[in-house]
Enzyme design. Structure first.
Site, PDB file in Angstrom:
ATOM      1  N   ARG A 239      -5.847   6.785   2.791  1.00  0.00           N
ATOM      2  CA  ARG A 239      -5.456   5.395   2.580  1.00  0.00           C
ATOM      3  C   ARG A 239      -6.525   4.702   1.744  1.00  0.00           C
ATOM      4  NH1 ARG A 239      -1.387   3.698   5.993  1.00  0.00           N
ATOM      5  NH2 ARG A 239      -0.936   5.000   7.811  1.00  0.00           N
TER       6      ARG A 239
ATOM      7  N   GLY B  78       4.058   5.221  -0.065  1.00  0.00           N
ATOM      8  CA  GLY B  78       4.807   4.078   0.421  1.00  0.00           C
ATOM      9  C   GLY B  78       4.636   2.875  -0.478  1.00  0.00           C
TER      10      GLY B  78
ATOM     11  N   ASP C 288       8.438   4.070   8.185  1.00  0.00           N
ATOM     12  CA  ASP C 288       9.023   2.825   8.697  1.00  0.00           C
ATOM     13  C   ASP C 288      10.350   2.487   8.018  1.00  0.00           C
ATOM     14  OD1 ASP C 288       6.784   2.627  10.242  1.00  0.00           O
ATOM     15  OD2 ASP C 288       5.884   0.962   9.138  1.00  0.00           O
TER      16      ASP C 288
ATOM     17  N   MET D 132       6.575   3.379  15.629  1.00  0.00           N
ATOM     18  CA  MET D 132       6.097   2.833  14.366  1.00  0.00           C
ATOM     19  C   MET D 132       7.016   1.714  13.884  1.00  0.00           C
ATOM     20  SD  MET D 132       5.609   6.211  14.703  1.00  0.00           S
ATOM     21  CE  MET D 132       6.829   7.008  13.714  1.00  0.00           C
TER      22      MET D 132
ATOM     23  N   ARG E 115       5.507  -1.460  11.308  1.00  0.00           N
ATOM     24  CA  ARG E 115       4.533  -2.528  11.092  1.00  0.00           C
ATOM     25  C   ARG E 115       5.223  -3.846  10.774  1.00  0.00           C
ATOM     26  NH1 ARG E 115      -0.691  -3.241   9.751  1.00  0.00           N
ATOM     27  NH2 ARG E 115      -1.090  -1.010  10.024  1.00  0.00           N
TER      28      ARG E 115
ATOM     29  N   TYR F 180       1.657   9.545  16.472  1.00  0.00           N
ATOM     30  CA  TYR F 180       1.146  10.637  15.650  1.00  0.00           C
ATOM     31  C   TYR F 180       1.898  11.936  15.886  1.00  0.00           C
ATOM     32  CZ  TYR F 180      -2.500   7.415  14.350  1.00  0.00           C
ATOM     33  OH  TYR F 180      -3.156   6.317  13.848  1.00  0.00           O
TER      34      TYR F 180
ATOM     35  N   ARG G 158       4.775  11.558  13.363  1.00  0.00           N
ATOM     36  CA  ARG G 158       4.394  11.627  11.950  1.00  0.00           C
ATOM     37  C   ARG G 158       4.153  13.044  11.451  1.00  0.00           C
ATOM     38  NH1 ARG G 158       2.708   6.577  10.022  1.00  0.00           N
ATOM     39  NH2 ARG G 158       2.342   5.032  11.648  1.00  0.00           N
TER      40      ARG G 158
END
Length: 454
Positions: free
Chosen positions: A172, A197, A230, A273, A275, A377, A380
């Site tokens: 990230r 993303g 997401d 998940m 956000r 996790y 994912r």
């Protein structure tokens, strides 16, 4: 709701480098693309398929546009998008192409599938295997001396779709765009494929803009593949990995159901998940058939009303299952502790799952047996289900077809069940969100008899 109307164009335009490149026949013209023919540049996919009787029709709010931004501005869009697929005319000589692939952001099921199919499609065009490179550990891998690029061949990517994660690694955070473009120029890259993303696509857009700004003649196209567990990429029906995530999320919900139903006044809480967008929580709740309360970021809830509703469910059924998206209820969580932004520039969320657990424990005291599950996790990191695996193949192929067609600054995605090319600058304006007045959310509320909690 404010409304902003785009310029009077009937199609969502995608940039190209065709004016700098030389057209030539596709290598697939020899057999008319295995008998299937080609996609025409004037082929179009309609962005909006429903005509509403009135503004009162369910889902009619911003019906011919897309909701964008914190103030819910309705961004009106052109009627059509460019169709994805192979063209009979291409703009690169395949034997001379050097291409790079990079994966960005958090893990998501399907990353390896997309990488594999970009490699497969490049080699199908005739790109030499030693001219396809993988950038290690995200965009910083373009210039990080400790993470040298790797060569990607059909052999090295064979079977990687059977594993979770990404063989290239990911990270990230921001990247030095000017340095990335310098490396693109230095390495003589013709194509860069960014699998990411909203942040990854924003970086891809910045790379494309920097290439366009450069005085030097860099002839490199930038193609995106939209990755978001997401499912919050604007305009796109669904992101790869979403179906897999919903399927796996159900396991946690079913476990919460077993725990709750096995205890006296059992209460199971599952945090998933989401956000800014509650798609996983909404779809997993609908699919599992065991959820009594679903909380998502798009809809605020009143704590007292929630406690009263949960209490009524416990009184009636003897147990209750709550599914909450990680971004829900942020206005209620104690403001002390976490704050600021993460490496990707996202606001650091307070833990709504722990908050709900502690709040419910404090309210019901010893009158409820509470279990809390956070499977984030685990979801994912798994391999894709069959639907996602097929979707990843088509997206990978579409990105390569678009690059050979000379398009740049685009992402490949599914809109109204058809594959299209969308300008990255359009899809990164805001996260896609659940429509609180739409049919999908209404179906779930009706199915679980959830009242308005705000």
């Amino acid at each position: 709701m404010q409304t902003f109307v785009c310029p009077d164009l009937d199609i969502l335009e995608v940039k190209t480098l065709r004016h700098k490149l030389t057209p030539r026949p596709s290598p697939f013209t020899k057999d008319n693309n295995a008998g299937a023919g080609f996609v025409g540049d004037k082929d179009r996919i309609r962005l909006h398929t429903v005509e509403y009787e009135s503004e009162l029709s369910s889902g009619a709010a911003c019906g011919n546009g897309v909701v964008s931004g914190e103030d819910d501005t309705c961004l009106m869009l052109p009627e059509w998008a460019i169709r994805s697929g192979p063209r009979d005319t291409i703009y690169f000589e395949p034997s001379q192409v050097t291409a790079a692939i990079v994966t960005c952001g958090g893990l998501c099921p399907g990353l390896n599938d997309v990488v594999q199919n970009i490699v497969f499609t490049l080699t199908d065009y005739g790109v030499p295997e030693d001219q396809i490179i993988g950038i290690r550990y995200g965009l910083a891998g373009f210039y990080n001396k400790g993470a040298k690029p790797v060569t990607l061949t059909r052999q090295t990517v064979d079977g990687i779709h059977l594993k979770g994660g990404t063989m290239l690694g990911t990270s990230r955070g921001g990247a030095n765009i000017e340095e990335i473009v310098r490396r693109i120029d230095l390495w003589g890259l013709d194509m860069v494929f960014v699998v990411g993303g909203n942040g990854g696509n924003a970086a891809a857009n910045a790379i494309q803009e920097e290439i366009a700004r450069q005085a030097r003649d860099v002839k490199c196209v930038v193609a995106g593949v939209p990755k978001s567990i997401d499912n919050d990429i604007l305009l796109i029906d669904k992101c790869f990995g979403f179906d897999t995530a919903v399927e796996e999320a159900q396991r946690a919900l079913l476990a919460a159901k077993v725990e709750a139903a096995s205890g006296r006044r059992g209460l199971g809480i599952v945090k998933l998940m989401g956000r800014n967008s509650g798609f996983i929580a909404m779809e997993a709740s609908m699919a599992s058939g065991v959820v009594d309360v679903c909380l998502i970021p798009e809809i605020k809830f009143d704590q007292k009303k929630l406690l009263a509703h949960v209490g009524s469910i416990l009184d009636r059924k003897g147990h209750c299952v709550i599914c909450v998206a990680e971004g829900a209820g942020q206005d209620l969580v104690n403001q002390e502790g976490k704050g600021g932004t993460d490496a990707s520039g996202n606001a650091i969320l307070k833990d709504i799952g722990v908050f709900l657990r502690d709040t419910l424990k404090g309210h019901f005291k010893d009158q409820a047996d509470i279990k809390y599950i956070d499977p984030s996790y685990l979801i994912r990191s798994i391999p894709t289900t069959s639907n996602d695996r097929i979707y990843c193949k088509v997206l990978g192929q579409g990105a390569v077809h678009g690059a050979f067609s000379g398009y740049t600054g685009f992402t490949a995605g599914l809109v109204n069940t058809h594959y299209v090319y969308l300008p990255i600058e359009t899809i990164i304006q805001a996260p896609r969100k659940v429509n609180p007045t739409g049919r999908r959310w209404n179906r779930l509320k009706t199915a679980i008899n959830q009242p308005d909690l705000h």
